[in-house]
Design a protein around this motif. Structure first.
Motif, PDB file in Angstrom:
ATOM      1  N   PRO A 158       0.828  -1.217   0.000  1.00  0.00           N
ATOM      2  CA  PRO A 158       0.000   0.000   0.000  1.00  0.00           C
ATOM      3  C   PRO A 158       0.858   1.261   0.000  1.00  0.00           C
ATOM      4  CG  PRO A 158      -0.848  -1.604   1.563  1.00  0.00           C
ATOM      5  CD  PRO A 158       0.454  -2.152   1.077  1.00  0.00           C
ATOM      6  N   ASP A 159       0.318   2.330  -0.538  1.00  0.00           N
ATOM      7  CA  ASP A 159       1.061   3.591  -0.644  1.00  0.00           C
ATOM      8  C   ASP A 159       1.445   4.167   0.717  1.00  0.00           C
ATOM      9  OD1 ASP A 159       0.904   3.447  -3.366  1.00  0.00           O
ATOM     10  OD2 ASP A 159      -0.863   4.743  -3.537  1.00  0.00           O
ATOM     11  N   SER A 160       0.811   3.697   1.791  1.00  0.00           N
ATOM     12  CA  SER A 160       1.155   4.188   3.123  1.00  0.00           C
ATOM     13  C   SER A 160       2.564   3.765   3.540  1.00  0.00           C
ATOM     14  CB  SER A 160       0.139   3.670   4.145  1.00  0.00           C
ATOM     15  OG  SER A 160       0.082   2.253   4.127  1.00  0.00           O
ATOM     16  N   PRO A 162       6.447   3.726   3.138  1.00  0.00           N
ATOM     17  CA  PRO A 162       7.444   4.560   2.459  1.00  0.00           C
ATOM     18  C   PRO A 162       8.104   3.785   1.318  1.00  0.00           C
ATOM     19  CG  PRO A 162       7.708   4.676   4.846  1.00  0.00           C
ATOM     20  CD  PRO A 162       6.720   3.587   4.579  1.00  0.00           C
ATOM     21  N   LEU A 163       8.375   4.461   0.216  1.00  0.00           N
ATOM     22  CA  LEU A 163       8.954   3.817  -0.956  1.00  0.00           C
ATOM     23  C   LEU A 163      10.276   3.133  -0.625  1.00  0.00           C
ATOM     24  CD1 LEU A 163       8.938   3.220  -3.988  1.00  0.00           C
ATOM     25  CD2 LEU A 163      10.018   5.450  -4.353  1.00  0.00           C
ATOM     26  N   VAL A 164      11.106   3.786   0.161  1.00  0.00           N
ATOM     27  CA  VAL A 164      12.417   3.222   0.475  1.00  0.00           C
ATOM     28  C   VAL A 164      12.281   1.930   1.276  1.00  0.00           C
ATOM     29  CG1 VAL A 164      12.690   4.576   2.600  1.00  0.00           C
ATOM     30  CG2 VAL A 164      14.712   3.754   1.378  1.00  0.00           C
ATOM     31  N   VAL A 165      11.268   1.859   2.144  1.00  0.00           N
ATOM     32  CA  VAL A 165      11.036   0.636   2.922  1.00  0.00           C
ATOM     33  C   VAL A 165      10.570  -0.484   2.004  1.00  0.00           C
ATOM     34  CG1 VAL A 165       9.647  -0.405   4.750  1.00  0.00           C
ATOM     35  CG2 VAL A 165      10.540   1.917   5.023  1.00  0.00           C
ATOM     36  N   GLU A 166       9.640  -0.143   1.102  1.00  0.00           N
ATOM     37  CA  GLU A 166       9.142  -1.159   0.176  1.00  0.00           C
ATOM     38  C   GLU A 166      10.258  -1.683  -0.719  1.00  0.00           C
ATOM     39  OE1 GLU A 166       5.766  -1.819  -3.314  1.00  0.00           O
ATOM     40  OE2 GLU A 166       5.856   0.058  -2.189  1.00  0.00           O
TER      41      GLU A 166
END
Length: 370
Positions: A158-160, A162-166
């Motif tokens: 989900p967009d919630s 953070p991109l760096v975590v994903e």
């Protein structure tokens, strides 16, 4: 050998027919595209077989795998067939770009994936001849996977998040997938039994999920190349993939699954490789619990226990192949009926089916018990 390739031709015809039916049902305008794409599979298979015949004398001389206590083979057997498999898949894709008018951004994505795959092929080739330090292999694998993940632009969580975590999560998962494919490539035909259904399913289900055309092309090319390799790896194998093949195959299939998950079909992307995921992951956790050196070779996987318990290599591969067909059917269900209830039910059914096969592998062969 001729009979084996006639059987493979029949499999190809069945896959093409399935593709035609899916295109008519879900997208009639894709019918002629399927006709064009269907030629990629036999072309890659023929090219892989040709390369194997040409390279085999060199592999016998320089890349002979001698049996040891952890091996599943009993006589010295050449490895390195993955050079032909990965090479044929990439060459077939290059020809596809030459013949088909594909968008320019597809070429950029393919170049990145191909370059990362070639990097891992080189790492695997060197490691097949003279083992590399585990730390160096890991660093190069992280680099290859990170290049694909960070340039894909895909979101799975989900967009919630953070991109760096994903992206860190996807890189970690991608490195594990590359390694588990390598770990699982320890028995005649098992990689073929696993990856042919997975790549074939990705090619066909992509029509429903809406993955980019490039993904279907790569899936068909790799599927065809593996089918071209299959007669040489048929029990008792006369040729092994080697790390030069298993590492880039893991990367290519991992990239395809990422693309499938990026369309929202996360459950399908988990179901397709679920047997490899469960066998390798459970084995890793057990070895960690026993404080073993997990980077060293071993015979703790369920498919290895199966051969110790009286199953032949052909029986193990047949179980894996049949299981993967069932998992592909469950993955298709999650795309046709995308409700949460169906996703949970399909994933639960997949976990149960894989668990039953693992349980069967961990016990003595029924004929021995009787």
């Amino acid at each position: 050998m001729t009979g084996d390739y006639l059987k493979l031709l029949a499999i190809w015809a069945a896959l093409v027919l399935a593709g035609y039916l899916l295109s008519v049902v879900f997208n009639p305008f894709a019918f002629f595209t399927v006709i064009i794409f269907s030629a990629i599979l036999p072309a890659a298979g023929l090219l892989a077989a040709t390369l194997i015949v040409a390279l085999k004398p060199l592999l016998v001389r320089y890349a002979l795998a001698r049996p040891n206590a952890r091996s599943s083979h009993r006589i010295p057997t050449p490895q390195g067939g993955g050079i032909a498999v990965v090479g044929a898949a990439l060459i077939a894709m290059a020809l596809a770009f030459t013949i088909l008018d594909l968008p320019h951004h597809f070429l950029r994505a393919f170049v990145i994936v191909a370059a990362a795959s070639i990097l891992l092929s080189v790492v695997g080739a060197v490691d097949d001849i003279r083992p590399l330090p585990a730390s160096l292999r890991l660093i190069l694998q992280i680099g290859a996977v990170a290049a694909i993940v960070t340039t894909s632009g895909l979101r799975v969580l989900p967009d919630s998040f953070p991109l760096v975590v994903e992206q860190a999560f996807l890189i970690l998962g991608g490195v594990w997938f590359v390694n588990l494919v390598n770990f699982m490539d320890g028995l005649d035909w098992i990689t073929v039994a696993e990856m042919v259904p997975v790549t074939g399913a990705i090619a066909m289900l992509g029509l429903v999920a809406g993955t980019p055309i490039l993904v279907g092309l790569v899936a068909l090319a790799l599927c065809g190349a593996l089918l071209g390799f299959a007669p040489f790896n048929k029990p008792v194998a006369r040729l092994f993939l080697g790390d030069v093949g298993s590492l880039p195959i893991g990367l290519l299939v991992g990239w395809m699954l990422l693309q499938l998950a990026g369309t929202g079909a996360l459950t399908a992307a988990i179901l397709l490789p679920l047997y490899y995921l469960m066998d390798a992951t459970i084995t890793l956790l057990r070895r960690l619990a026993r404080r073993e050196k997990v980077w060293e070779a071993h015979r703790s996987h369920f498919y290895q226990k199966a051969t110790d318990n009286g199953f032949s290599a052909l029986e193990v591969s047949a179980h894996v192949f049949g299981l993967n067909l069932a998992l592909a059917g469950l993955a298709a269900m999650t795309l046709l009926w995308p409700s949460a209830a169906v996703q949970i039910a399909a994933l639960t059914a997949g976990l149960v089916l894989v668990g039953l096969v693992l349980r069967r592998f961990a016990r003595s062969h029924p004929e021995i018990v009787r």
